[in-house]
Design an enzyme around this catalytic site. Structure first.
Site, PDB file in Angstrom:
ATOM      1  N   ALA A  37       0.847  -1.198   0.000  1.00 40.85           N
ATOM      2  CA  ALA A  37       0.000   0.000   0.000  1.00 40.85           C
ATOM      3  C   ALA A  37       0.882   1.248   0.000  1.00 40.85           C
ATOM      4  O   ALA A  37       2.000   1.226   0.518  1.00 40.85           O
ATOM      5  CB  ALA A  37      -0.901  -0.003   1.225  1.00 40.85           C
TER       6      ALA A  37
ATOM      7  N   CYS B  78       2.847   4.272 -18.158  1.00 35.56           N
ATOM      8  CA  CYS B  78       2.063   3.138 -18.663  1.00 35.56           C
ATOM      9  C   CYS B  78       0.732   2.937 -17.948  1.00 35.56           C
ATOM     10  O   CYS B  78      -0.322   3.214 -18.527  1.00 35.56           O
ATOM     11  CB  CYS B  78       2.885   1.857 -18.606  1.00 35.56           C
TER      12      CYS B  78
ATOM     13  N   LYS C 239      -2.248   5.738 -18.051  1.00 34.26           N
ATOM     14  CA  LYS C 239      -2.808   6.026 -19.385  1.00 34.26           C
ATOM     15  C   LYS C 239      -3.359   4.754 -20.036  1.00 34.26           C
ATOM     16  O   LYS C 239      -4.312   4.808 -20.809  1.00 34.26           O
ATOM     17  CB  LYS C 239      -1.788   6.732 -20.281  1.00 34.26           C
TER      18      LYS C 239
HETATM   19  N1  LIG Z   1       8.369   2.356 -20.743  1.00 36.70           N
HETATM   20  C1  LIG Z   1       7.909   1.147 -20.434  1.00 36.70           C
HETATM   21  O1  LIG Z   1       8.194   0.614 -19.360  1.00 36.70           O
HETATM   22  C2  LIG Z   1       7.012   0.408 -21.396  1.00 36.70           C
HETATM   23  C3  LIG Z   1       6.750  -0.956 -21.148  1.00 36.70           C
HETATM   24  C4  LIG Z   1       5.924  -1.639 -22.017  1.00 36.70           C
HETATM   25  C5  LIG Z   1       5.325  -0.971 -23.079  1.00 36.70           C
HETATM   26  N2  LIG Z   1       5.576   0.358 -23.263  1.00 36.70           N
HETATM   27  C6  LIG Z   1       4.941   1.020 -24.407  1.00 36.70           C
HETATM   28  O2  LIG Z   1       5.962   1.282 -25.351  1.00 36.70           O
HETATM   29  C7  LIG Z   1       5.702   2.478 -26.068  1.00 36.70           C
HETATM   30  C8  LIG Z   1       6.888   3.413 -25.938  1.00 36.70           C
HETATM   31  O3  LIG Z   1       7.041   3.758 -24.571  1.00 36.70           O
HETATM   32  P1  LIG Z   1       8.338   4.460 -24.009  1.00 36.70           P
HETATM   33  O4  LIG Z   1       8.206   4.489 -22.545  1.00 36.70           O
HETATM   34  O5  LIG Z   1       9.534   3.842 -24.634  1.00 36.70           O
HETATM   35  O6  LIG Z   1       8.140   5.945 -24.608  1.00 36.70           O
HETATM   36  P2  LIG Z   1       9.247   7.060 -24.853  1.00 36.70           P
HETATM   37  O7  LIG Z   1       8.518   8.335 -24.936  1.00 36.70           O
HETATM   38  O8  LIG Z   1      10.358   6.892 -23.875  1.00 36.70           O
HETATM   39  O9  LIG Z   1       9.856   6.695 -26.293  1.00 36.70           O
HETATM   40  C9  LIG Z   1       9.201   6.886 -27.494  1.00 36.70           C
HETATM   41  C10 LIG Z   1      10.231   7.315 -28.541  1.00 36.70           C
HETATM   42  O10 LIG Z   1       9.602   7.363 -29.820  1.00 36.70           O
HETATM   43  C11 LIG Z   1      10.098   8.481 -30.522  1.00 36.70           C
HETATM   44  N3  LIG Z   1       9.169   8.829 -31.594  1.00 36.70           N
HETATM   45  C12 LIG Z   1       7.986   9.489 -31.513  1.00 36.70           C
HETATM   46  N4  LIG Z   1       7.420   9.585 -32.727  1.00 36.70           N
HETATM   47  C13 LIG Z   1       8.264   8.976 -33.590  1.00 36.70           C
HETATM   48  C14 LIG Z   1       8.223   8.733 -34.988  1.00 36.70           C
HETATM   49  N5  LIG Z   1       7.198   9.130 -35.745  1.00 36.70           N
HETATM   50  N6  LIG Z   1       9.264   8.091 -35.549  1.00 36.70           N
HETATM   51  C15 LIG Z   1      10.308   7.663 -34.807  1.00 36.70           C
HETATM   52  N7  LIG Z   1      10.394   7.856 -33.489  1.00 36.70           N
HETATM   53  C16 LIG Z   1       9.382   8.500 -32.885  1.00 36.70           C
HETATM   54  C17 LIG Z   1      10.241   9.542 -29.442  1.00 36.70           C
HETATM   55  O11 LIG Z   1      11.110  10.574 -29.836  1.00 36.70           O
HETATM   56  C18 LIG Z   1      10.782   8.714 -28.275  1.00 36.70           C
HETATM   57  O12 LIG Z   1      12.191   8.673 -28.268  1.00 36.70           O
HETATM   58  C19 LIG Z   1       4.394   3.024 -25.477  1.00 36.70           C
HETATM   59  O13 LIG Z   1       3.329   2.579 -26.265  1.00 36.70           O
HETATM   60  C20 LIG Z   1       4.351   2.386 -24.104  1.00 36.70           C
HETATM   61  O14 LIG Z   1       3.044   2.275 -23.621  1.00 36.70           O
HETATM   62  C21 LIG Z   1       6.426   1.046 -22.463  1.00 36.70           C
END
Ligand SMILES: NC(=O)c1ccc[n+]([C@@H]2O[C@H](COP(=O)([O-])OP(=O)(O)OC[C@H]3O[C@@H](n4cnc5c(N)ncnc54)[C@H](O)[C@@H]3O)[C@@H](O)[C@H]2O)c1
Length: 446
Positions: free
Chosen positions: A263, A271, A274
């Site tokens: 807790a 993540c 959202k």
């Molecule tokens: N961070 C986590 O722990 C995690 C775990 C599982 C799933 N996810 C999912 O993975 C995805 C990415 O998450 P994240 O935390 O890595 O986000 P983040 O914001 O750290 O990374 C996203 C990257 O994509 C780049 N980007 C954006 N538009 C782009 C484009 N058109 N072309 C190329 N690059 C582009 C951004 O500049 C950024 O560097 C999300 O959908 C998230 O829900 C994240």
């Protein structure tokens, strides 16, 4: 010849995935639209804090002495299209402003930028977390926009890595989930994941919508578990019970399990919050909103925790924050990360600041990101500096460094020895023995 892989979007997920793919022996090209990130990665620097990632990157990034040279970076989609046989899409999918729904614009943009460069058979693999139904739509878009037509195929391969453990989770996943529309796609993904599968990671094959749903279902379950124990904390406070003992006791039932039953100020990050909101929004569009109304409660229990933490602190300092100094230990949404997206710690710090308190924040790795997001808060370079002159100390992110603090030493620096443990991670006896008033969410006062 090693398979050639591109990784599009080199954030928390993509940078880790790119380095891991190189570690597995593939030729990898990472792409991002932010040139500064690409420059850093090319220099072997990770644009965020993730334990072990820099070492992994430097083992493979081209130009590093002794590296395999299998990993390179670019900002050019043309180069990515020409290079890759398999393209992983790892761009961000944040919450839309003012709405619960997922903002798919980054994914759309990545697909539309890549597709015109696919003039030979290619597999595009979505890893971003997206609303169910996106993959089917993107598969059609890909076939329509790629010169290769139907030979530019889509698969969905949701990611379950945890920040703080991202390298290990990527190299040794507890499961690999693939949503595919053809045997060819499945065979390619089996080739890519042959090493972890060989080591025992389950490889679960399904259709697109189920693969998309697995991710949001998993996150909804985890969020529910956290909000469940936080709801119990609320009842414990009302009934003078102890939620830490309660969690320990129910956790012995293996159907319930011990994990995710701590807790505290609740979940945050880029993540869970959202993802559950986007899931509700998507279920609404599909006419299945009733199935997920419970997630609204999960979300509201979670958000309530932050407000409650503020109230507990206000009570502790005598009913008003005016003229009071509050030290906040922790800024990131979890330890071993520099990620401050939707961080409960910063949210609480911000609320106290808005109510007139003088807030000083310290975090081992999240300072730069926290400063960018909340420039008006005070910041200190160490826990000891942060607590200097404080009327109350708040423990809001469970970094190991904070568990190892010496209450006697800190006690010399503060104005009043009051600690509020928003993570139920400190040892109450230790603090009380050193003359502190220790309060925690869901636990008795004394
Ligand atoms: N961070 C986590 O722990 C995690 C775990 C599982 C799933 N996810 C999912 O993975 C995805 C990415 O998450 P994240 O935390 O890595 O986000 P983040 O914001 O750290 O990374 C996203 C990257 O994509 C780049 N980007 C954006 N538009 C782009 C484009 N058109 N072309 C190329 N690059 C582009 C951004 O500049 C950024 O560097 C999300 O959908 C998230 O829900 C994240």
């Amino acid at each position: 010849m090693a398979l050639k892989i591109t990784v599009i979007g080199t954030g928390y997920l993509g940078a880790t995935h790119a380095a891991a793919m190189a570690e597995l022996g593939f030729e990898v090209l990472g792409l991002d639209v932010v040139p500064e990130k690409i420059e850093m990665l090319r220099r072997g620097e990770v644009p965020m804090y993730e334990p072990g990632l820099e070492e992994l990157l430097r083992r493979h990034v081209a130009g590093f002495e002794g590296s395999t040279g299998r990993l390179r970076f670019t900002t050019s989609y043309e180069e990515a299209g020409a290079f890759g046989e398999v393209h992983f899409v790892c761009v961000n999918t944040p919450q839309k402003h003012g709405e619960y729904a997922c903002d798919m614009s980054y994914v759309e943009s990545a697909f539309s930028s890549l597709a015109p460069h696919l003039d030979r058979p290619a597999l595009v693999v979505g890893k971003s977390t997206v609303p169910v139904g996106s993959a089917a739509r993107l598969a059609r878009l890909l076939a329509a926009q790629a010169p290769a037509g139907e030979a530019a195929e889509l698969a969905w391969n949701p990611e379950f890595l945890r920040e703080g453990f991202a390298v290990d989770d990527t190299l040794h996943p507890d499961r690999i989930v693939v949503g595919v529309a053809s045997e060819r796609a499945e065979a390619l993904l089996r080739e890519i994941y042959a090493t972890p599968v060989g080591e025992g990671s389950p490889f679960v094959v399904m259709d697109y919508p189920t693969a998309e749903l697995v991710k949001t279902a998993a996150n909804s379950f985890l969020a529910t578990k956290i909000s469940f124990i936080n709801a119990m904390a609320e009842v414990c406070e009302a009934a003078d019970g102890d939620v830490v003992k309660l969690a320990e006791a129910i956790g012995h039932d293996e159907r319930i399990g011990k994990k995710f039953l701590r807790a505290g100020v609740g979940f945050g990050g880029g993540c869970l919050p959202k993802d559950i909101r986007a899931f509700m929004a998507r279920a609404g569009e599909l006419g299945a909103d009733q199935a997920l109304t419970f997630l609204r409660e999960v979300d509201s229990i979670n958000m309530r925790r932050r407000g409650h933490m503020v109230e507990l602190t206000r009570d502790a300092v005598g009913g008003t924050f005016l003229g009071k100094r509050v030290a906040v230990l922790g800024a990131t949404f979890k330890p071993d990360s520099d990620d401050v997206r939707d961080s409960p710690a910063l949210n609480v710090a911000g609320q106290i600041h808005l109510q007139g308190g003088q807030v000083t924040v310290y975090d081992p790795k999240g300072m730069a990101n926290a400063r960018r997001l909340f420039p008006t808060l005070g910041y200190a370079d160490s826990a000891l500096e942060a607590v200097r002159g404080a009327d109350a100390v708040l423990h809001l992110t469970e970094w190991r460094e904070f568990r190892e603090l010496d209450p006697a030493v800190l006690g010399e620096a503060v104005t009043a020895r009051r600690i509020l443990d928003g993570r139920n991670a400190l040892d109450p006896e230790l603090w009380r023995k050193a003359g502190w008033t220790y309060r925690a969410l869901g636990r008795p006062k004394a």
